[in-house]
Design an enzyme around this catalytic site. Structure first.
Site, short mmCIF file in Angstrom:
data_model
loop_
_atom_site.label_atom_id
_atom_site.label_comp_id
_atom_site.label_asym_id
_atom_site.label_seq_id
_atom_site.Cartn_x
_atom_site.Cartn_y
_atom_site.Cartn_z
N SER A 94 -4.09 50.62 1.01
CA SER A 94 -3.31 49.59 0.33
C SER A 94 -2.95 50.02 -1.08
CB SER A 94 -4.12 48.29 0.37
OG SER A 94 -3.31 47.20 0.05
N ASP A 216 2.49 44.90 9.95
CA ASP A 216 1.70 44.74 8.73
C ASP A 216 2.52 43.93 7.74
OD1 ASP A 216 0.32 44.90 6.36
OD2 ASP A 216 0.13 47.09 6.35
N HIS A 244 -3.23 44.75 8.29
CA HIS A 244 -3.17 45.59 7.08
C HIS A 244 -4.42 46.46 6.91
CE1 HIS A 244 -1.77 46.87 3.23
NE2 HIS A 244 -2.79 46.33 2.58
#
Lengths: 266, 390
Positions: A94, A216, A244
């Protein structure tokens, strides 16, 4: 300053080549628990918490330093130097994918490769660029954070804090993983979701693997494709995993993709 | 008459039906999902809340029912947490109903796993949190307003104090000049009155400024090696004349084990001791005031000191003790009239000590004097500043 303590750094493994795992927004190094052990035989595994997350030293939180992702990239570089690492494989999830890109841009010689799990160089749509969100959406997340921390910070914080050494006591009562200081979390969310690092992508020539999940919402497929298109030495793997956090929802597929990538480097 | 064997079967059927009804019409929403969020079972309550038919919801993902902000929270917090600890409690999410209304919910969820620990499905319980969320918002707003008001008040006080101090300094200068001139006895008395009044006023302003400084978020303690014994001596000599004039014996003792140099903020610590000793003398008409510094605990590189200021003064009743640390509060109006002062000294002391993570405790009874004491943990300086070993 003790970087190892500041970032709650842990290392293990029998290999020489270092693999550093960097967690994303909303969690801490715990989120690598299903993935990192698979590299213990072949690598030196390094795990850490960003300042403000997990068991990092929250007193080291400096609003000015961490007002851009560059402050976090500085920490990554400091951790690598404190451990005297070289030829580092950095796995960033991320927001830490972009933190990894920034670190590699500043010290290209330090990194052998980057693994970018669900990266996004900019979350907010821009002229001709699809990030997936509007500025208003991000405010929605901040409100959501606030709603959740209202309950957490005021009523549960003493319970959690009182049992910091024995989390199992708090675990029955509340959400014990990935806890963080509410103010820091809000600030980190703002810094993360209002960041724009599109210009940094072409400047990084380090071999990079972009791990893109299906469906996602945080980093849509178009964004993963954008990262791949703008990083000269990157390859893109579209995963079966949805959501995610493939490191949690599909650890086997994640491990396999990273190992295949590492094998291809040598 | 029914066959004896049939009775339990009827009961079982009844029970089963009731369990089904309990599930469908429970006062909370129930959803079961696959690990990726795909809805496989949902109860009527939740369908009613959302305003959706069962068919339109089954096989869609639970995430798609949420606002964007909640969906981001779901992906970055809820889902990782559930996967890691196997449950989540009281997560606040917002559901978008079919008519566009936003329904705030609190979610508890459990992850069902197979024998190997792999996730099979998740069971979520959703509670309508409309009222609770409204109260939380109101609380939050009220807190923000209160914090802002306190900040505004402190800023106003600081500004006023600055603005008043400038003309006051001019006034005091004039008084000093007047004092030097030739004055009649009655004029001299008036000038003395002017002088003591302006001294008091300056003292009050300085206290207000110190308090707003200690309150401001940017205020930080200095960390520097300093001789604690010297600070104690300074404070005592500052008040020696005032004590002697009142016929009060003022003394200090520093235990031999107290390290000669400690690391801390000498200005803040002097301020704390000055406030406590000054108060003690003010409220003591006969007897003594004693400042003592003892060692409570010694660690490798730090020392915990037990510091106390004891007097034989007027003392305080228990209900008064609760109030004296508040700003602008003295024991009573009569106290203020009789003894003067700003009522800010203890508030400043409390704030400064809080920065050291400690607090004052008071032992007192009317007519039996008061003892103000606190523990202070300070790092020990290995040598004196300048490098000379001590």
């Amino acid at each position: 300053m003790d970087v190892i303590r500041r970032n709650n750094v842990h290392t293990y493994g029998d290999g020489r080549e270092p693999i550093v795992f960097a967690h994303g927004f909303g969690c801490d190094q715990n989120m690598w628990r299903f993935v990192a052990p698979a590299f213990a035989d072949s690598h030196r595994v390094v795990l850490f918490d960003h300042v403000g997350a997990g068991h990092s030293d929250a007193s080291a939180y400096d609003r000015r330093k961490y007002s851009t992702l560059d402050g976090y990239a500085t920490d990554v570089l400091e951790i690598c130097h404190a451990l005297d690492l070289s030829s580092v494989i950095l796995v960033g999830h991320s927001v830490s994918a972009m933190i990894g890109v920034l670190a590699a841009r500043r010290e290209p010689g330090l990194f052998k490769a980057l693994v970018l799990v669900g990266p996004s160089p900019r979350y907010i749509d821009d002229d001709g660029y699809v990030g997936g969100f509007s500025a208003q959406d991000i405010e929605g997340l901040l409100t959501s954070l606030e709603s959740n921390y209202l309950g957490w910070s005021s009523t549960m914080a003493p319970v959690i804090m009182g049992n910091a050494d024995r989390p199992e006591l708090g675990a029955e009562l509340t959400n014990s993983f990935c806890r963080t200081d509410p103010d820091i979390a809000s600030h980190f969310a703002r810094v993360t979701f209002f960041s724009d690092n599109r210009r940094d992508l072409p400047a990084v020539a380090t071999p990079a693997l972009v791990l893109q999940c299906s469906d996602d919402v945080i980093a849509p497929t178009a964004v993963g494709e954008y990262v791949h298109a703008h990083m000269p030495a990157s390859r893109l793997v579209l995963m079966k995993a949805t959501g995610h956090c493939p490191n949690l929802s599909a650890p086997a597929e994640t491990i396999e993709a990273i190992q295949t990538f590492i094998r291809s480097l040598s | 008459m029914s066959h004896p064997d049939e009775a339990p079967r009827v009961d079982a059927a009844l029970l089963e039906e009731r369990a089904e009804e309990l599930y469908e019409d429970a006062p909370c929403g129930y959803v079961s999902t696959l690990p990726d969020g795909t809805i496989v079972r949902v109860n009527r309550t939740l369908l009613d809340w959302v305003g959706a038919s069962r068919d339109s919801i089954l096989s869609t993902r639970i995430q798609t029912l949420l606002t964007i902000g909640s969906r981001m929270y779901y992906e970055t917090h809820y889902a990782p947490l559930l996967r890691m600890q196997g449950f989540v409690n009281e997560i606040a999410l917002d559901v978008v109903c079919r008519d566009g209304r936003i329904l705030p919910v609190l979610v508890n969820a459990r992850e069902r796993r197979d024998r190997d620990g792999s996730p099979l499905f998740n069971r979520m319980t959703l509670f309508d949190a409309t009222d609770r969320r409204r109260y939380e918002r109101e609380l939050l707003l009220a807190r923000r307003k209160a914090e802002q008001a306190a900040k505004d008040k402190a800023a106003l006080l600081a500004m006023l104090s600055h603005d008043i101090r400038n003309p006051l300094n001019a006034l005091m200068g004039v008084v000093q000049l007047l004092e030097r001139g030739e004055l009649s006895e009655s004029q001299r008395r008036l000038v003395r009155l002017l002088k003591s009044s302006s001294d008091n006023m300056l003292n009050l302003l300085n206290h207000v400024l110190e308090l707003s400084k200690a309150e401001s978020s940017s205020f930080a303690l200095v960390e520097t090696p300093f001789p604690l014994g010297d600070v104690v001596d300074d404070v005592i000599s500052t008040f020696q004349t005032a004590a002697r004039e009142k016929g009060v014996m003022l003394r200090s003792s520093v235990e031999p084990g107290v390290p000669p140099f400690v690391i801390g903020d000498p200005v803040a610590i002097r301020q704390i001791l000055t406030n406590l000793v000054g108060n003690a003398i003010k409220f003591t008409d006969s007897g003594s005031v004693a400042l003592t510094v003892a060692v409570r605990e010694v660690a490798t590189d730090a020392v915990t000191l037990a510091i106390a200021v004891a007097d034989t003064g007027i003392g305080m009743a228990p209900d008064v003790l609760d109030r004296i640390f508040n700003e602008f509060t003295q024991a009573s109006y009569e106290t203020a009239m009789r003894f003067g002062g700003t009522g800010l000294g203890l508030a400043i002391t409390r704030k400064l000590l809080a920065l050291y993570g400690t607090a004052v405790t008071v032992k007192s009874a009317p007519g039996e004097g008061s003892t103000f004491s606190f523990d202070l943990r300070l790092p020990v300086a290995p040598r004196a500043p300048g490098g000379a070993p001590r």
